[in-house]
Design a protein around this motif. Sequence first.
Motif, PDB file in Angstrom:
ATOM      1  N   LEU A   1     -71.490 -74.080 -64.234  1.00 20.59           N
ATOM      2  CA  LEU A   1     -72.471 -73.054 -63.891  1.00 20.59           C
ATOM      3  C   LEU A   1     -73.321 -72.712 -65.116  1.00 20.59           C
ATOM      4  O   LEU A   1     -72.904 -72.895 -66.265  1.00 20.59           O
ATOM      5  CB  LEU A   1     -71.758 -71.808 -63.375  1.00 20.59           C
ATOM      6  CG  LEU A   1     -70.859 -72.025 -62.150  1.00 20.59           C
ATOM      7  CD1 LEU A   1     -70.178 -70.721 -61.744  1.00 20.59           C
ATOM      8  CD2 LEU A   1     -71.656 -72.599 -60.983  1.00 20.59           C
TER       9      LEU A   1
ATOM     10  N   ASP B   1     -75.484 -68.686 -59.573  1.00 20.54           N
ATOM     11  CA  ASP B   1     -74.066 -68.942 -59.868  1.00 20.54           C
ATOM     12  C   ASP B   1     -73.175 -68.522 -58.701  1.00 20.54           C
ATOM     13  O   ASP B   1     -72.208 -69.217 -58.361  1.00 20.54           O
ATOM     14  CB  ASP B   1     -73.654 -68.175 -61.125  1.00 20.54           C
ATOM     15  CG  ASP B   1     -73.868 -68.987 -62.393  1.00 20.54           C
ATOM     16  OD1 ASP B   1     -74.603 -69.993 -62.336  1.00 20.54           O
ATOM     17  OD2 ASP B   1     -73.315 -68.608 -63.440  1.00 20.54           O
TER      18      ASP B   1
ATOM     19  N   TYR C   1     -75.331 -69.588 -65.792  1.00 17.32           N
ATOM     20  CA  TYR C   1     -75.667 -68.245 -66.279  1.00 17.32           C
ATOM     21  C   TYR C   1     -75.069 -67.969 -67.659  1.00 17.32           C
ATOM     22  O   TYR C   1     -75.784 -67.596 -68.599  1.00 17.32           O
ATOM     23  CB  TYR C   1     -75.200 -67.171 -65.292  1.00 17.32           C
ATOM     24  CG  TYR C   1     -75.478 -65.771 -65.784  1.00 17.32           C
ATOM     25  CD1 TYR C   1     -76.703 -65.163 -65.532  1.00 17.32           C
ATOM     26  CD2 TYR C   1     -74.530 -65.057 -66.515  1.00 17.32           C
ATOM     27  CE1 TYR C   1     -76.979 -63.890 -65.998  1.00 17.32           C
ATOM     28  CE2 TYR C   1     -74.788 -63.789 -66.986  1.00 17.32           C
ATOM     29  CZ  TYR C   1     -76.015 -63.206 -66.720  1.00 17.32           C
ATOM     30  OH  TYR C   1     -76.288 -61.949 -67.197  1.00 17.32           O
TER      31      TYR C   1
ATOM     32  N   ALA D   1     -66.537 -73.652 -62.350  1.00 19.92           N
ATOM     33  CA  ALA D   1     -67.101 -72.621 -63.220  1.00 19.92           C
ATOM     34  C   ALA D   1     -67.688 -73.200 -64.493  1.00 19.92           C
ATOM     35  O   ALA D   1     -68.671 -72.663 -65.040  1.00 19.92           O
ATOM     36  CB  ALA D   1     -66.029 -71.589 -63.566  1.00 19.92           C
TER      37      ALA D   1
ATOM     38  N   ARG E   1     -70.792 -71.079 -56.871  1.00 22.88           N
ATOM     39  CA  ARG E   1     -69.353 -70.804 -56.882  1.00 22.88           C
ATOM     40  C   ARG E   1     -68.816 -70.763 -55.443  1.00 22.88           C
ATOM     41  O   ARG E   1     -67.750 -71.315 -55.159  1.00 22.88           O
ATOM     42  CB  ARG E   1     -69.098 -69.468 -57.601  1.00 22.88           C
ATOM     43  CG  ARG E   1     -67.632 -69.222 -57.939  1.00 22.88           C
ATOM     44  CD  ARG E   1     -67.464 -67.920 -58.691  1.00 22.88           C
ATOM     45  NE  ARG E   1     -68.048 -67.976 -60.025  1.00 22.88           N
ATOM     46  CZ  ARG E   1     -69.123 -67.316 -60.395  1.00 22.88           C
ATOM     47  NH1 ARG E   1     -69.777 -66.545 -59.529  1.00 22.88           N
ATOM     48  NH2 ARG E   1     -69.575 -67.404 -61.629  1.00 22.88           N
TER      49      ARG E   1
END
Length: 217
Positions: A126, A113, A128, A123, A117
């Motif tokens: 992503l 991530d 996670y 965001a 990023r």
Amino acid sequence: MSRIISYSTADKADVLAFVGAADDLTPDQVRRLGVMREKAREGQRELERQGIDLGLTVPDALEHLVAGHASSEAEYAAGAYYRALQHIIDRNASDPAELGVYSKPSTFFGLLDEELRRAGVSADLLLYDRLFSGPPEEIPFPIPSPVDGPHIGMFPLAKAKPAADAYRAVLDRVDEDFRYELRELAEKLESEHTEWEYATKNIDWYTQDTIFFSITG
């Protein structure tokens, strides 16, 4: 110990329909609940074979969820509730596929991530937080989260193609150690998008909208 991340696709509403719905199930849902109960018993037997005592059996945890609560105060009850919820997901989802095997998935995807990023990926694409998101937030009561797993996560099918495209676009801008895994993730997400797009357009009963992740091991 390595952790296995698998995934399947389902209509989140189909999963939610079994939570807190003991007296409001259709005949087909009653049939599927019967399969869930048998799978929960099988899972409990396997835990007992390994000498694992969660303080709450998986079949009892399933009955709690269907009745509309997760109220056990047993120290490791969270693990039983997550196993029970996974049985509900599995009986409403496609056949599972393997995302990968990771020694420390939280560390790997946290670092990935950071790379994405830094490369400019939005965001909301992503992974996670999605992998470790826990149960659907629409469940009207809290389900405790197991510290050591298993873990449950979700990702919207509508974002699978945007995520795949974003990952491919930054392949040459992330650390080489992440490129193979990132390429694999993009391919799997795009494959799920292709199936979702076809089914949405051509199968009138198809309503799947969510990728469900399961982290075990």
